[in-house]
Design a protein around this motif. Structure first.
Motif, mmCIF file in Angstrom:
data_model
loop_
_atom_site.group_PDB
_atom_site.id
_atom_site.type_symbol
_atom_site.label_atom_id
_atom_site.label_comp_id
_atom_site.label_asym_id
_atom_site.label_seq_id
_atom_site.Cartn_x
_atom_site.Cartn_y
_atom_site.Cartn_z
ATOM 1 N N THR A 218 47.090 -33.582 17.394
ATOM 2 C CA THR A 218 45.828 -33.949 18.012
ATOM 3 C C THR A 218 44.734 -32.986 17.583
ATOM 4 O O THR A 218 45.013 -31.877 17.149
ATOM 5 C CB THR A 218 45.981 -34.021 19.544
ATOM 6 N N VAL A 336 43.051 -45.951 30.263
ATOM 7 C CA VAL A 336 43.039 -44.513 29.972
ATOM 8 C C VAL A 336 42.355 -44.208 28.651
ATOM 9 O O VAL A 336 42.202 -45.088 27.814
ATOM 10 C CB VAL A 336 44.487 -43.953 29.909
ATOM 11 N N TRP A 360 43.667 -40.301 33.979
ATOM 12 C CA TRP A 360 43.274 -39.259 33.021
ATOM 13 C C TRP A 360 44.469 -38.409 32.620
ATOM 14 O O TRP A 360 45.268 -38.006 33.474
ATOM 15 C CB TRP A 360 42.209 -38.340 33.650
ATOM 16 N N TRP A 361 44.588 -38.133 31.352
ATOM 17 C CA TRP A 361 45.555 -37.148 30.850
ATOM 18 C C TRP A 361 45.263 -36.885 29.382
ATOM 19 O O TRP A 361 44.262 -37.362 28.852
ATOM 20 C CB TRP A 361 46.994 -37.596 31.089
ATOM 21 N N GLU A 364 48.343 -33.049 25.292
ATOM 22 C CA GLU A 364 48.936 -31.780 25.710
ATOM 23 C C GLU A 364 49.618 -31.872 27.074
ATOM 24 O O GLU A 364 50.585 -31.161 27.333
ATOM 25 C CB GLU A 364 47.855 -30.688 25.794
ATOM 26 N N PHE A 456 34.803 -37.428 35.622
ATOM 27 C CA PHE A 456 34.691 -36.906 34.260
ATOM 28 C C PHE A 456 33.225 -36.771 33.867
ATOM 29 O O PHE A 456 32.431 -37.669 34.125
ATOM 30 C CB PHE A 456 35.399 -37.884 33.316
HETATM 31 O O1 PRX Z 1 38.312 -36.099 27.010
HETATM 32 C C1 PRX Z 1 39.393 -36.665 27.713
HETATM 33 C C2 PRX Z 1 39.607 -38.097 27.272
HETATM 34 O O2 PRX Z 1 40.596 -38.057 26.261
HETATM 35 C C3 PRX Z 1 41.026 -36.700 26.036
HETATM 36 C C4 PRX Z 1 42.481 -36.667 25.695
HETATM 37 O O3 PRX Z 1 42.684 -37.335 24.499
HETATM 38 P P1 PRX Z 1 44.146 -37.577 23.949
HETATM 39 O O4 PRX Z 1 44.880 -36.290 23.909
HETATM 40 O O5 PRX Z 1 44.002 -38.327 22.678
HETATM 41 O O6 PRX Z 1 44.829 -38.485 25.037
HETATM 42 C C5 PRX Z 1 44.259 -39.715 25.353
HETATM 43 C C6 PRX Z 1 45.163 -40.551 26.233
HETATM 44 C C7 PRX Z 1 45.955 -39.865 27.229
HETATM 45 C C8 PRX Z 1 40.694 -36.001 27.325
HETATM 46 O O7 PRX Z 1 40.589 -34.611 27.138
HETATM 47 N N1 PRX Z 1 40.113 -38.914 28.385
HETATM 48 C C9 PRX Z 1 41.386 -39.271 28.650
HETATM 49 N N2 PRX Z 1 41.435 -40.042 29.758
HETATM 50 C C10 PRX Z 1 40.176 -40.163 30.207
HETATM 51 C C11 PRX Z 1 39.329 -39.428 29.344
HETATM 52 N N3 PRX Z 1 38.004 -39.329 29.546
HETATM 53 C C12 PRX Z 1 37.483 -39.954 30.620
HETATM 54 N N4 PRX Z 1 38.215 -40.683 31.494
HETATM 55 C C13 PRX Z 1 39.559 -40.814 31.330
HETATM 56 N N5 PRX Z 1 40.272 -41.530 32.183
#
Ligand code: PRX
Length: 576
Positions: A218, A336, A360-361, A364, A456
């Protein structure tokens, strides 16, 4: 404080019924008891596949698969056990051992899913890669992980051929779906041939809970993508978050639209649902509103996990197309990856008669940490509340918790089961996540409201989120610099109504090159092919110079502020 709109359409659930009570009484130790552990030794593949193949679920469909060309296949849990045993035996004869890295570069075909299970059975480490990656993205991943085996198709292998010489540790390429007359190179083997002769009984490696399971790369602000490494113990989080957030039950047909090359596709595209014994549906095709609704109707999809960009695209496709399909099987929708606009939630309520549950996640975190639940009201625009067992907080840059309503860094108390265990080969970058007083810092900014809901705000760094895909500006800048016309490049995320953000590049050309439309298109194509189809700059602006600090770092923040017509802030470190 944000709007006070609340959706109280609470979904009936047999999962998480009382959030506050569960949050108070929750313990990971209690969840652990649901697994067949002996002395902390188990294998996620046993819990997700073989266990069901040995019980009453053995003839239950584990995977409904549909190809882009309309071909259909079905696999029961016992078929998946047999095929993954065969695949594990095949990989073993190729020399794959515990802890070896096996990377997978495949479209969403059944072999992708079977290989992931097989690699886990061997105690080896799977590295799924998105099939839209170009040679640079593949090279960075295989090189950093020192992958021993790559599983791919002849079409995708063409992208790997140009970089093979840079991969001395890669011993074997296993080819899937090659035609009979396809000429294999010396180091390549044919999946179909080897699988045919492989035994369908495999003695699974019993893994320690802390043994590595998969690596997903990532992006951060700087440097190459990071190899986020997860372990078998993640299954505790996979299992219980799937049950309580996605609300899955035994009679569900569940569709996660993400590719296993991204963390959502690995965790909730296969492990989470299969740990719960759920039937999943996989579509190896592209987005198309009518096709997606047809899928829901034909397969009777009950639970659907998708992304805000997809929902915005469906909203754009209009309500008439929805009326042509019977979507009455749907009972629960989650989303998500990027901010989910309240407008989309309101639209979902109108057209699907269901609220969309944002959560949200991150790659990592390895599992959902903040979510909306069936048993709680939704506040449109909020990501929801922390999962039981998770302590989330808004902190300042010294680690002090900030009061309700105040914006700050979103941080988590370390120690949940699916937290990444390392950044592959980079202890320093791993430690940087925990620099603020022992908190795991997420890189996101947010605030918490008086009811404990998290909202967020944005990224605290320059990482771009385009259609839910995380892209590091540095990777795009480096790829641009490989083009002969480019002297300097600065890359930012520019807000976009449909995709959340698009990638915009500011480019300074070398002597002898003139900015024009053809060159712009050529650069876009160059990045699409070299790096990845989703990571190319949709906008390119040619300029004479880029704002830099005195130490020569491109000031992306300034580029962004100028682009958006915002105040440029403190410019005292600017070069000139
Ligand atoms: O900035 C947040 C955004 O996606 C990031 C994580 O990206 P990744 O590791 O590719 O994982 C995405 C899928 C789990 C976060 O640091 N993000 C994720 N979920 C949300 C979000 N931003 C706003 N609302 C969410 N629900």
């Amino acid at each position: 404080m944000k709007n006070a709109e609340v959706i109280t359409k609470i979904t009936t659930t047999s999962g998480l019924i009382d959030y506050d009570k569960t949050y108070k009484e929750f313990s990971w130790e209690a969840i652990k008891k649901e697994f067949s552990l002996t002395n902390n030794r188990v294998n996620i593949a046993f819990e997700a596949i073989d266990k069901h193949a040995n019980n009453w679920r053995k003839n239950k469909i584990a995977l409904y698969w549909e190809g882009a060309d309309g071909s259909l296949q079905k696999y029961t849990f016992s078929e998946l056990k047999r095929l993954s045993d065969k695949c594990a035996n095949m990989l073993k004869t190729l020399g794959v051992k515990k802890n070896d890295r096996v990377f997978i570069f495949l479209p969403r075909i059944p072999e992708l899913y079977i290989s992931i299970i097989a690699i886990a059975k061997l105690g080896a480490i799977a590295g799924p890669m998105f099939s839209a990656f170009g040679p640079d993205a593949v090279r960075d991943r295989l090189q950093n992980s020192e992958a021993k085996v790559l599983i791919t198709t002849p079409e995708l292998k063409e992208r790997v051929d140009t970089i093979l010489w840079e991969l001395p540790k890669l011993e074997r390429i296993v080819l899937v779906n090659n035609k009979e007359d396809y000429e294999l190179e010396e180091s390549d083997v044919c999946y179909k041939t080897l699988i045919k002769d492989a035994s369908d009984k495999f003695n699974m490696e019993c893994s320690d809970l802390e043994d590595p399971l998969y690596i997903l790369y990532t992006s951060g602000t700087t440097g190459k993508p990071k190899g986020i490494t997860h372990v078998h113990n993640d299954m505790l989080s996979h299992y219980i978050t799937t049950k309580w957030v996605l609300d899955l039950r035994d009679d569900d047909i569940y569709w996660c639209t993400a590719d296993p090359g991204w963390v959502t596709g690995t965790v909730y595209g296969l492990w989470g649902p299969w740990l719960n014994g759920i039937s999943i549906y996989v579509f190896d095709g592209r987005f198309d509103a009518a096709k997606w609704y047809e899928i829901i109707q034909t397969y009777g999809i009950t639970v659907w996990y998708t992304a805000p960009t997809a929902l915005r695209m469906l909203m754009k496709a209009g309500d008439d197309v929805i009326k042509k399909y019977d979507l009455s099987s749907l009972r629960y929708i989650c989303s998500v990856g990027e901010p989910l606009n309240p407008e989309v939630i309101r639209w979902g309520l109108k057209v699907y008669d269901l609220p969309i549950h944002d959560n949200w996640w991150q790659t990592e975190t390895g599992s959902i940490l903040i979510a909306n639940y069936p048993c709680l009201p939704i506040k449109p625009g909020s990501m929801g509340k922390p999962f039981p067992g998770i302590k989330a907080a808004i902190i300042d840059n010294k680690g002090n918790e900030l009061p309700v309503g105040q914006q700050g860094l979103l941080a988590i108390k370390p120690g949940w089961p699916s937290m990444m265990r390392k950044v592959w080969g980079d202890e320093k970058r791993f430690k940087e996540y925990f620099n603020i007083d022992g908190w795991y810092t997420t890189g996101d900014t947010a605030f918490k409201d008086e009811d404990g809901y998290f909202w967020f705000i944005g990224r605290a760094d320059d990482v771009i989120n385009t259609s839910g895909h995380r892209v590091g500006p540095f990777e795009v800048e480096s790829a641009l610099l490989e083009h002969k016309a480019v002297a300097e490049a600065g890359v930012i995320g520019k807000p976009d109504a449909e995709r959340g953000e698009i990638i915009k590049a500011f480019v300074v050309l070398r002597e002898g090159f003139t900015p024009n439309h053809e060159l712009e298109e050529e650069l876009k194509k160059f990045i699409k092919h070299r790096l990845a189809a989703h990571a190319y700059p949709r906008e390119i602006e040619f300029c004479h110079n880029l704002p830099k600090t005195r130490s020569g770092k491109i000031m992306r923040r300034l580029l962004k502020a100028r682009e958006m017509g915002l105040p440029t802030g403190d410019l005292s470190t600017l070069e000139d």
